[in-house]
Structure formats: C-alpha cells, structure tokens
Write a protein that holds these residues in place. Structure first.
Motif, PDB file in Angstrom:
ATOM      1  N   ALA A 207       0.804  -1.216   0.000  1.00 23.66           N
ATOM      2  CA  ALA A 207       0.000   0.000   0.000  1.00 23.66           C
ATOM      3  C   ALA A 207       0.842   1.272   0.000  1.00 23.66           C
ATOM      4  CB  ALA A 207      -0.929   0.007   1.214  1.00 23.66           C
ATOM      5  N   ARG A 208       2.142   1.156   0.220  1.00 26.00           N
ATOM      6  CA  ARG A 208       2.997   2.336   0.287  1.00 26.00           C
ATOM      7  C   ARG A 208       3.316   2.856  -1.111  1.00 26.00           C
ATOM      8  NH1 ARG A 208       5.180   3.318   5.135  1.00 26.00           N
ATOM      9  NH2 ARG A 208       7.064   4.274   4.289  1.00 26.00           N
ATOM     10  N   PRO A 209       3.349   4.193  -1.302  1.00 27.77           N
ATOM     11  CA  PRO A 209       3.569   4.755  -2.646  1.00 27.77           C
ATOM     12  C   PRO A 209       4.880   4.305  -3.280  1.00 27.77           C
ATOM     13  CG  PRO A 209       2.834   6.459  -1.108  1.00 27.77           C
ATOM     14  CD  PRO A 209       3.120   5.245  -0.291  1.00 27.77           C
ATOM     15  N   GLN A 210       5.918   4.149  -2.483  1.00 20.63           N
ATOM     16  CA  GLN A 210       7.225   3.788  -3.032  1.00 20.63           C
ATOM     17  C   GLN A 210       7.384   2.298  -3.284  1.00 20.63           C
ATOM     18  OE1 GLN A 210       6.486   4.825   0.006  1.00 20.63           O
ATOM     19  NE2 GLN A 210       8.100   4.431   1.509  1.00 20.63           N
ATOM     20  N   ALA A 211       6.330   1.513  -3.027  1.00 18.15           N
ATOM     21  CA  ALA A 211       6.458   0.059  -3.123  1.00 18.15           C
ATOM     22  C   ALA A 211       6.602  -0.435  -4.556  1.00 18.15           C
ATOM     23  CB  ALA A 211       5.251  -0.607  -2.473  1.00 18.15           C
ATOM     24  N   ARG A 212       6.052   0.290  -5.524  1.00 22.94           N
ATOM     25  CA  ARG A 212       6.061  -0.149  -6.914  1.00 22.94           C
ATOM     26  C   ARG A 212       5.499  -1.565  -7.057  1.00 22.94           C
ATOM     27  NH1 ARG A 212      12.012   2.018  -9.032  1.00 22.94           N
ATOM     28  NH2 ARG A 212      11.671   4.206  -8.487  1.00 22.94           N
ATOM     29  N   PRO A 213       4.276  -1.762  -6.631  1.00 18.02           N
ATOM     30  CA  PRO A 213       3.691  -3.105  -6.716  1.00 18.02           C
ATOM     31  C   PRO A 213       3.452  -3.504  -8.161  1.00 18.02           C
ATOM     32  CG  PRO A 213       2.013  -1.513  -6.130  1.00 18.02           C
ATOM     33  CD  PRO A 213       3.315  -0.774  -6.114  1.00 18.02           C
ATOM     34  N   PRO A 214       3.279  -4.800  -8.427  1.00 13.49           N
ATOM     35  CA  PRO A 214       2.998  -5.237  -9.797  1.00 13.49           C
ATOM     36  C   PRO A 214       1.665  -4.680 -10.282  1.00 13.49           C
ATOM     37  CG  PRO A 214       2.701  -7.038  -8.238  1.00 13.49           C
ATOM     38  CD  PRO A 214       3.328  -5.915  -7.474  1.00 13.49           C
ATOM     39  N   ALA A 215       1.497  -4.675 -11.593  1.00 15.44           N
ATOM     40  CA  ALA A 215       0.311  -4.058 -12.193  1.00 15.44           C
ATOM     41  C   ALA A 215      -0.977  -4.680 -11.676  1.00 15.44           C
ATOM     42  CB  ALA A 215       0.389  -4.164 -13.708  1.00 15.44           C
ATOM     43  N   TRP A 216      -0.985  -6.017 -11.505  1.00 16.05           N
ATOM     44  CA  TRP A 216      -2.221  -6.659 -11.075  1.00 16.05           C
ATOM     45  C   TRP A 216      -2.649  -6.187  -9.687  1.00 16.05           C
ATOM     46  CZ3 TRP A 216      -1.309  -9.103  -6.590  1.00 16.05           C
ATOM     47  CH2 TRP A 216      -0.051  -9.673  -6.360  1.00 16.05           C
ATOM     48  N   TYR A 217      -1.663  -5.835  -8.822  1.00 20.08           N
ATOM     49  CA  TYR A 217      -2.034  -5.380  -7.489  1.00 20.08           C
ATOM     50  C   TYR A 217      -2.695  -4.009  -7.548  1.00 20.08           C
ATOM     51  CZ  TYR A 217      -1.899  -4.121  -2.605  1.00 20.08           C
ATOM     52  OH  TYR A 217      -2.275  -3.729  -1.357  1.00 20.08           O
ATOM     53  N   ALA A 218      -2.110  -3.104  -8.324  1.00 19.49           N
ATOM     54  CA  ALA A 218      -2.699  -1.779  -8.465  1.00 19.49           C
ATOM     55  C   ALA A 218      -4.101  -1.875  -9.058  1.00 19.49           C
ATOM     56  CB  ALA A 218      -1.804  -0.901  -9.328  1.00 19.49           C
ATOM     57  N   ALA A 219      -4.301  -2.849  -9.960  1.00 21.95           N
ATOM     58  CA  ALA A 219      -5.592  -2.989 -10.621  1.00 21.95           C
ATOM     59  C   ALA A 219      -6.684  -3.493  -9.685  1.00 21.95           C
ATOM     60  CB  ALA A 219      -5.466  -3.930 -11.818  1.00 21.95           C
ATOM     61  N   LEU A 220      -6.306  -4.115  -8.567  1.00 23.26           N
ATOM     62  CA  LEU A 220      -7.310  -4.634  -7.640  1.00 23.26           C
ATOM     63  C   LEU A 220      -8.215  -3.533  -7.098  1.00 23.26           C
ATOM     64  CD1 LEU A 220      -5.244  -7.237  -5.601  1.00 23.26           C
ATOM     65  CD2 LEU A 220      -7.177  -7.728  -7.099  1.00 23.26           C
ATOM     66  N   GLY A 221      -7.690  -2.320  -6.988  1.00 20.27           N
ATOM     67  CA  GLY A 221      -8.482  -1.213  -6.464  1.00 20.27           C
ATOM     68  C   GLY A 221      -9.354  -0.535  -7.500  1.00 20.27           C
ATOM     69  N   ASP A 222      -9.240  -0.944  -8.753  1.00 24.45           N
ATOM     70  CA  ASP A 222     -10.043  -0.344  -9.809  1.00 24.45           C
ATOM     71  C   ASP A 222     -11.403  -1.037  -9.866  1.00 24.45           C
ATOM     72  OD1 ASP A 222     -10.049   1.393 -12.398  1.00 24.45           O
ATOM     73  OD2 ASP A 222     -10.738  -0.586 -13.060  1.00 24.45           O
ATOM     74  N   PRO A 223     -12.496  -0.277  -9.952  1.00 26.67           N
ATOM     75  CA  PRO A 223     -13.823  -0.909  -9.929  1.00 26.67           C
ATOM     76  C   PRO A 223     -14.087  -1.828 -11.119  1.00 26.67           C
ATOM     77  CG  PRO A 223     -13.992   1.442 -10.436  1.00 26.67           C
ATOM     78  CD  PRO A 223     -12.587   1.197  -9.998  1.00 26.67           C
ATOM     79  N   VAL A 224     -13.422  -1.578 -12.245  1.00 25.08           N
ATOM     80  CA  VAL A 224     -13.642  -2.403 -13.439  1.00 25.08           C
ATOM     81  C   VAL A 224     -12.673  -3.583 -13.467  1.00 25.08           C
ATOM     82  CG1 VAL A 224     -13.594  -2.452 -15.963  1.00 25.08           C
ATOM     83  CG2 VAL A 224     -14.589  -0.493 -14.770  1.00 25.08           C
ATOM     84  N   ALA A 225     -11.374  -3.296 -13.553  1.00 23.69           N
ATOM     85  CA  ALA A 225     -10.378  -4.370 -13.610  1.00 23.69           C
ATOM     86  C   ALA A 225     -10.374  -5.190 -12.327  1.00 23.69           C
ATOM     87  CB  ALA A 225      -8.995  -3.782 -13.868  1.00 23.69           C
ATOM     88  N   GLY A 226     -10.562  -4.524 -11.174  1.00 23.78           N
ATOM     89  CA  GLY A 226     -10.575  -5.234  -9.903  1.00 23.78           C
ATOM     90  C   GLY A 226     -11.717  -6.228  -9.809  1.00 23.78           C
ATOM     91  N   ALA A 227     -12.892  -5.857 -10.309  1.00 20.08           N
ATOM     92  CA  ALA A 227     -14.031  -6.772 -10.283  1.00 20.08           C
ATOM     93  C   ALA A 227     -13.757  -8.004 -11.121  1.00 20.08           C
ATOM     94  CB  ALA A 227     -15.278  -6.050 -10.793  1.00 20.08           C
ATOM     95  N   ALA A 228     -13.122  -7.825 -12.274  1.00 16.88           N
ATOM     96  CA  ALA A 228     -12.793  -8.963 -13.123  1.00 16.88           C
ATOM     97  C   ALA A 228     -11.741  -9.854 -12.479  1.00 16.88           C
ATOM     98  CB  ALA A 228     -12.316  -8.473 -14.493  1.00 16.88           C
ATOM     99  N   LEU A 229     -10.719  -9.244 -11.867  1.00 19.70           N
ATOM    100  CA  LEU A 229      -9.680 -10.027 -11.198  1.00 19.70           C
ATOM    101  C   LEU A 229     -10.256 -10.852 -10.058  1.00 19.70           C
ATOM    102  CD1 LEU A 229      -6.780  -7.414 -11.068  1.00 19.70           C
ATOM    103  CD2 LEU A 229      -6.635  -9.676 -12.127  1.00 19.70           C
ATOM    104  N   LYS A 230     -11.107 -10.251  -9.255  1.00 20.09           N
ATOM    105  CA  LYS A 230     -11.693 -10.973  -8.130  1.00 20.09           C
ATOM    106  C   LYS A 230     -12.585 -12.115  -8.608  1.00 20.09           C
ATOM    107  CE  LYS A 230     -11.395  -6.942  -5.124  1.00 20.09           C
ATOM    108  NZ  LYS A 230     -12.101  -5.825  -4.489  1.00 20.09           N
ATOM    109  N   ALA A 231     -13.280 -11.901  -9.714  1.00 14.90           N
ATOM    110  CA  ALA A 231     -14.114 -12.967 -10.259  1.00 14.90           C
ATOM    111  C   ALA A 231     -13.264 -14.138 -10.720  1.00 14.90           C
ATOM    112  CB  ALA A 231     -14.953 -12.428 -11.422  1.00 14.90           C
ATOM    113  N   MET A 232     -12.181 -13.861 -11.429  1.00 15.35           N
ATOM    114  CA  MET A 232     -11.319 -14.933 -11.941  1.00 15.35           C
ATOM    115  C   MET A 232     -10.621 -15.675 -10.825  1.00 15.35           C
ATOM    116  SD  MET A 232      -9.690 -13.427 -15.494  1.00 15.35           S
ATOM    117  CE  MET A 232      -9.336 -11.739 -14.959  1.00 15.35           C
ATOM    118  N   HIS A 233     -10.178 -14.960  -9.803  1.00 15.46           N
ATOM    119  CA  HIS A 233      -9.501 -15.623  -8.695  1.00 15.46           C
ATOM    120  C   HIS A 233     -10.490 -16.313  -7.771  1.00 15.46           C
ATOM    121  CE1 HIS A 233      -5.198 -14.499  -9.016  1.00 15.46           C
ATOM    122  NE2 HIS A 233      -5.702 -13.600  -9.849  1.00 15.46           N
TER     123      HIS A 233
END
Length: 328
Positions: A207-233
């Motif tokens: 969650a820290r700004p300097q963490a540079r998490p992978p793209a999929w992690y940042a996408a989890l908070g997006d209402p569109v991409a995050g919903a799709a990721l949660k469905a697939m997982h």
C-alpha cells in the motif's frame, strides 16, 4: 430448478489473497535475539522469506545490491531469499557469525562451529548474553510453496521494510509473549502469529507509494479491472468470457478489455490463462494428480485442450511438469 456450481456462493477472492495463501510457517525456526554492539550475523543462503522485527535498539539489514536499511523499534523488514544478506549494529560491522542453514552456524574468523556458549539460551526461544542487552529482535523464516508462491516472490523486491506506524504493535506484543512460553500447541500458535505478521507487513508495504507493486495489485483497487480479477480468482475454473466478466464489472466488453489491458498489461482472458497454468503447475505435482483431473480443476473440459494451452503458455508439457520437482 438447476443450480450450477457458479450459482453457489463463493467467498470473495483477490490476487494478493491467492498468493499469500502460499506462504507457510510450519515448525519454522523462530527466535528472539538479545545482544549489544558490535554484532553482525551473515546469512549465506536465506529462506525464501526472512522477517525481522526490532523490539528495542536498532539494526541494519544489508542486502547486496540494495541500500542498507536501518530498523528502529517496531519496524519490520522482509528479505527475499535465497541470496545472502546480513543484519548488524552497523552496515560495515564485519560478520561475527555465519548462518549456513537453520541448524548450521559457524564463527566467521575461523569457520569453526558456533559454540553454545556464544549464544546462551535465556528462555524457550530467546538467545543472547544478557536479557537486558540494548538490542532485541525477532527473526522468523517462511517457506513459499510452488509456482503460485514464486509469483509472490517475483512481486517483491530483495528487501522491503515497513515502519512501526504501519505494522501491528499488538501482533508483536503477542508474538514476544508467546516466545516466553512452553505450552501445548505452542509451535502452532507461533507459526500462525508469524504468518499473520508477515501478511500484515506485506499488505502494508504494497500500500505504500514507493512500493512499486505489480500491475495486477494496483488494478485490484479499480472498480472495473478489480471486479474482473476478483471474479477470476474467486472461481478460476468457471468458463469466463469477456462478456461475463464485463457483466460482473458492469461495463461493456470493449470497456472491460480496454481498462483491464491498460492496468494489468494483458487482456482479461490472457491473464486468466496464465493464472490457470500457474495453478495447474502446482496441482500437477500433487500425489496422484493426472493431467485429466488437473484440466478439470482449472476449467478445461478435456485433457487435450488443457495440454495444448499449457504447452503453448509455458513451453513444456503438463506430463513433464508432473515429474519435475517444483520450487520449495
């Protein structure tokens, strides 16, 4: 009325949860060390994940190729193995002790076995010359299972730290209290507390700004991409289509494809295929697994279609994977 497997409630799942489930502490070497400067301990070949939590005093963590990091009381650090690192009172303090594995330590100056007198046992899991020494820290090692676990390790830097304000003081208090006890089930309690401390540390770091998490992690908070990721997982074996994933996210197929690809770096069904093959790799190595049974578990109706997709994605046949030892 016919009820499909997908109509049954499935607990919400996300990519990070799936990966963190592969982190295990099972009878791990967990200890509290108390010491005074100068001190330095080198690890030649570390566990997949080594966690340090400072209780009092200060400690420097030094990983080759990374800037040394100073830990203050309440801070936690996670070192990604299996490369070497050392922890010391100062970055330039020469290692006094070298840890080769959990049961083999030597003195640096002559390579002899570390005598018990060098680290007296002060309690069930506490070691050092003096219980009131100015430095006290907890060290724990974690194993990370299989290809899913490797995906987590690949998302982490060689060294990450979380300051005291972002970690759980309550967990550290519980952990140190348990270190002083000898009760039935003690190891299990310690394992679970250490797992929880690691998960909380990783989540705070992501969650820290300097963490540079992978793209999929940042996408989890997006209402569109995050919903799709949660469905697939949440149900990777479901016959997902772009249309059904878009319906979950409440957008058009084009809208989902565009948003998901922009945030995750690949189209939704490409991500799903890669995730299924990651799961399949671990399933194939389980005792008694067959290509056909694994194919069904990851959403393929027949072994041929699964084998074709597996080899196209990973460049190796599933039958060969089944006979190849995986990462510890």
């Amino acid at each position: 009325m016919t009820v499909s497997s997908h109509d049954v409630y499935v607990d919400p799942m996300d990519a990070l949860t799936d990966l963190l489930r592969t982190v295990h502490t099972d009878g791990a070497i967990l200890r509290r060390s108390v010491t005074a400067p100068p001190w330095s301990v080198a690890h030649d070949s570390a566990a997949p994940l080594t966690l340090y939590a400072v209780l009092r005093g200060r400690a420097w963590v030094v990983v080759p190729g990374e800037e040394p990091v100073l830990l203050a009381p309440g801070d936690t650090a996670v070192v990604r193995g299996p490369g070497p690192h050392h922890i010391a009172d100062a970055p330039d303090t020469p290692p006094r002790v070298r840890v080769h594995d959990a049961l083999h330590c030597t003195l640096t100056h002559d390579g002899s076995e570390l005598p018990e007198s060098a680290t007296p046992r002060l309690g069930p899991r506490t070691y050092g010359p003096d219980p009131d020494a100015p430095v006290a820290l907890v060290t724990g090692a974690h194993r990370v299972a299989g290809s899913v676990g490797r995906r987590l390790l690949d998302a982490l830097p060689p060294l990450l730290t979380v300051p005291a304000g972002d970690s759980s003081a309550t967990l550290l208090t519980l952990l140190t209290e348990e270190l002083d006890r000898e009760l039935p089930g003690q190891q299990t309690v310690l394992d679970r507390l250490l797992d929880l401390l690691l998960v909380r540390t990783l989540r705070a770091w992501f969650a820290r700004p300097q963490a540079r998490p992978p793209a999929w992690y940042a996408a989890l908070g997006d209402p569109v991409a995050g919903a799709a990721l949660k469905a697939m997982h949440g149900d990777p074996a479901h016959p997902w289509t772009v249309a059904s994933l878009a319906a979950r996210a409440g957008v058009s197929r084009a809208g989902l494809a565009r948003r998901f690809t922009a945030l995750v770096g690949e189209p939704p069904l490409s991500y799903l295929t890669h995730w299924r093959m990651t799961l399949a790799t671990d399933l194939l190595r389980e005792p008694g697994a067959t290509v056909a049974s694994v194919a069904r578990q990851v959403g393929y109706t027949n072994a041929f279609a699964f084998s074709t997709a597996y080899k196209r994605t990973l460049g190796i046949s599933p039958s060969r994977t089944a006979t190849t030892p995986g990462p510890a």
